[in-house]
Enzyme design. Sequence first.
Site, PDB file in Angstrom:
ATOM      1  N   ASP A   1      14.813  -0.272  -0.680  1.00 33.35           N
ATOM      2  CA  ASP A   1      15.737  -0.443   0.444  1.00 33.35           C
ATOM      3  C   ASP A   1      16.797  -1.470   0.047  1.00 33.35           C
ATOM      4  OD1 ASP A   1      16.341   0.165   3.236  1.00 33.35           O
ATOM      5  OD2 ASP A   1      15.617  -1.832   3.718  1.00 33.35           O
TER       6      ASP A   1
ATOM      7  N   LYS B   1       0.817  -1.198   0.000  1.00 35.99           N
ATOM      8  CA  LYS B   1       0.000   0.000   0.000  1.00 35.99           C
ATOM      9  C   LYS B   1       0.856   1.256   0.000  1.00 35.99           C
ATOM     10  CE  LYS B   1      -3.073  -2.451   3.166  1.00 35.99           C
ATOM     11  NZ  LYS B   1      -3.324  -2.617   4.620  1.00 35.99           N
TER      12      LYS B   1
HETATM   13  P1  IMP Z   1      13.300  -3.963   0.230  1.00 38.55           P
HETATM   14  O1  IMP Z   1      12.860  -5.282  -0.328  1.00 38.55           O
HETATM   15  O2  IMP Z   1      14.285  -4.133   1.344  1.00 38.55           O
HETATM   16  O3  IMP Z   1      13.834  -3.023  -0.825  1.00 38.55           O
HETATM   17  O4  IMP Z   1      12.034  -3.331   0.927  1.00 38.55           O
HETATM   18  C1  IMP Z   1      11.280  -2.357   0.326  1.00 38.55           C
HETATM   19  C2  IMP Z   1       9.936  -2.232   1.012  1.00 38.55           C
HETATM   20  O5  IMP Z   1      10.067  -2.261   2.445  1.00 38.55           O
HETATM   21  C3  IMP Z   1       9.325  -0.885   0.674  1.00 38.55           C
HETATM   22  O6  IMP Z   1       8.528  -0.958  -0.495  1.00 38.55           O
HETATM   23  C4  IMP Z   1       8.541  -0.565   1.919  1.00 38.55           C
HETATM   24  O7  IMP Z   1       7.263  -1.130   1.844  1.00 38.55           O
HETATM   25  C5  IMP Z   1       9.312  -1.228   3.038  1.00 38.55           C
HETATM   26  N1  IMP Z   1      10.224  -0.267   3.697  1.00 38.55           N
HETATM   27  C6  IMP Z   1      11.567  -0.212   3.589  1.00 38.55           C
HETATM   28  N2  IMP Z   1      12.081   0.793   4.308  1.00 38.55           N
HETATM   29  C7  IMP Z   1      11.032   1.416   4.891  1.00 38.55           C
HETATM   30  C8  IMP Z   1      10.924   2.567   5.773  1.00 38.55           C
HETATM   31  O8  IMP Z   1      11.902   3.235   6.167  1.00 38.55           O
HETATM   32  N3  IMP Z   1       9.668   2.882   6.168  1.00 38.55           N
HETATM   33  C9  IMP Z   1       8.561   2.204   5.759  1.00 38.55           C
HETATM   34  N4  IMP Z   1       8.617   1.131   4.933  1.00 38.55           N
HETATM   35  C10 IMP Z   1       9.845   0.743   4.503  1.00 38.55           C
END
Ligand code: IMP
Length: 186
Positions: free
Chosen positions: A104, A45
Amino acid sequence: MTAQMDDIAEILLAPEEIAAKVQELGGLVAAAYQGQDLVLVSVLKGAVVFLTDLMRAIPLPLAIDFLAISGYGTQGGAGVVRILKDLDEDITGRHVLVVEDIVDTGLTLGYLLRALQARQPASLRVCTLLDRSVRRIVDLPLAFRGFDVPDRFVVGYGLDYQQRYRNLPFIGVLKPEVLERRGRTR
Ligand code: IMP
Ligand code: MG
């Protein structure tokens, strides 16, 4: 909103800064996709607030669509991502732009791009508002990026912590005690 505001340690990006960046990104996207069959694909979301602003900054005919995926699993370390709600649109032969709130580690997006690529879109690119590049594990090309952010957990403008704070109009950092109180360390 007062209760939510009390949990914020610092505002990283004010509403006006975000709005200006969204306009800038919209202009870049519009220039890149003129005359093409564009579908904006957003992951539920967190990216919804960004998507709804971004689409209004792109003066082109376009479609929007959504999918939902399970959070990247840390339990067991298997890291399995599953599609919980698939797209309504057939993206084969169309120009797909994935609209993300934050990249991230890149693990979630990496999985998603592989899954979408298998459907043979004409092109597949990413527009992310936030890029936490210091945490990247999977190297992904980000065609359009808003802001690089430090390694601090952020909320607001669609981003949540335990489903809260999405409605804050800015992007801010939670107080450490809020994360600790609710069992998160970063
Ligand atoms: P990744 O797979 O580690 O790149 O995670 C990305 C997803 O994690 C994003 O689309 C967010 O939904 C969530 N996410 C990562 N960092 C944050 C943050 O600082 N605040 C809120 N959601 C986050
Ligand atoms: Mg997300």
